[in-house]
Design an enzyme around this catalytic site. Structure first.
Site, PDB file in Angstrom:
ATOM      1  N   PRO A 188      57.710   9.300 -12.172  1.00 20.08           N
ATOM      2  CA  PRO A 188      57.100  10.501 -12.739  1.00 20.08           C
ATOM      3  C   PRO A 188      58.131  11.599 -12.950  1.00 20.08           C
ATOM      4  O   PRO A 188      59.002  11.818 -12.103  1.00 20.08           O
ATOM      5  CB  PRO A 188      56.073  10.901 -11.678  1.00 20.08           C
ATOM      6  CG  PRO A 188      55.776   9.648 -10.944  1.00 20.08           C
ATOM      7  CD  PRO A 188      57.063   8.881 -10.929  1.00 20.08           C
ATOM      8  N   GLU A 189      58.036  12.265 -14.097  1.00 21.07           N
ATOM      9  CA  GLU A 189      58.952  13.355 -14.414  1.00 21.07           C
ATOM     10  C   GLU A 189      58.226  14.680 -14.226  1.00 21.07           C
ATOM     11  O   GLU A 189      57.079  14.717 -13.776  1.00 21.07           O
ATOM     12  CB  GLU A 189      59.489  13.173 -15.830  1.00 21.07           C
ATOM     13  CG  GLU A 189      60.234  11.853 -16.001  1.00 21.07           C
ATOM     14  CD  GLU A 189      60.832  11.669 -17.397  1.00 21.07           C
ATOM     15  OE1 GLU A 189      61.000  12.664 -18.121  1.00 21.07           O
ATOM     16  OE2 GLU A 189      61.119  10.515 -17.769  1.00 21.07           O
TER      17      GLU A 189
END
Length: 283
Positions: free
Chosen positions: A2-3
């Site tokens: 996840p960014e």
């Protein structure tokens, strides 16, 4: 992994059920994730009020009323979901505890926060709030791309004289915190900059344009609930939708979205990661 937009989406989804509320009971179902939980982890969290839920880079930080902060990293497959929210923001009843539900927070408002992580690359830690910036995961991070300290002059200074590709420079968390592979690819496309171009050779005009473009890409992704490629879910269990708006990421051999461009998206490998770009639009 996840960014920034995915982590911000989760933080926003958790806030109504956690901020200002007491962790009535913390349950830890195994001794470790990526590393062992802190000593007396569940005991130290139980009875504590979450004063503030914030994000630093790709980490969620929960400031507690006793001067400690809970640090959460989702890792590759970790997700935090809410059930039984009395405010009516989530419709899910409390599910039965699943095999990979490693940490559960039962809140005083009836909400339950479940951290599920099949691969166990996620992490949690607990330390004094006034020392959080010294944590090994946070100490060397650059400014937030949506913050006031990230601007044209800052980025020009950091890129000046660098011989690494611009893609690699933007992924360097010491330069900008929270940017990942997906959103760097998308930002470089919008800025018409090849991921192969040396960072120090990008013109001042293009660097200046890149700053608001990075902000806009991230904001668009947050509004869409992030990108769901494999495991990511929002706090209500729903998928994110920004992957439907990708211009280049994952679109190898597909036609370029730019009007009057007959180019096709190429994929190359840089530092072990896939870069997607249009050779005709991005120079």
């Amino acid at each position: 992994m996840p960014e920034l937009p995915e982590v911000e989406t989760v933080r926003t989804g958790l806030a109504p059920s956690m901020e200002g509320h007491v962790i009535a009971c913390a349950t830890v179902n195994r001794p470790d994730l990526r590393w062992p939980f802190p000593e007396r982890f569940a005991e130290r969290l139980t009875g504590r009020r979450v004063e503030r839920l914030r994000r630093r880079s790709k980490y969620i930080l929960g400031d507690l009323d006793n001067g400690e902060t809970l640090l959460v990293h989702l890792g590759m497959s970790g997700r935090m979901t809410v059930s039984g929210d009395p405010l009516g923001l989530f419709v899910h009843e409390h599910p039965k505890t699943a095999k990979h539900d490693h940490v559960i927070f039962d809140m005083d408002n009836g909400a339950r926060i479940t951290f599920n992580d099949p691969r166990r690359f996620g992490a949690m830690d607990l330390l004094p709030t006034d020392q959080i910036d010294l944590h090994p995961l946070l100490a060397k991070l650059g400014p937030e791309p949506l913050g006031n300290t990230f601007d044209e002059s800052y980025l020009l200074e950091k890129l000046q004289g660098r011989n690494t590709p611009i893609k690699s420079a933007l992924l360097d968390q010491r330069i900008i915190a929270g940017l990942g592979n997906i959103y760097v690819c998308e930002a470089l496309f919008r800025a018409n900059i090849s991921p192969r171009r040396k960072a120090g050779n990008v013109s001042k005009a293009k660097v200046a344009a890149l700053v608001p473009i990075i902000r806009k890409v991230l904001q668009d992704a947050i509004e869409a609930g992030g990108s769901s490629l494999r495991d990511f879910r929002q706090a209500d269990g729903e998928l994110g939708y920004f992957q439907h708006s990708f211009d280049v990421y994952g679109r190898e051999d597909a036609p370029c979205h730019t009007t009057d461009c007959d180019g096709v998206i190429r994929r190359i490998t840089q530092a072990g990661r896939s870069s997607f770009y249009c050779p005709q639009c991005q120079r």
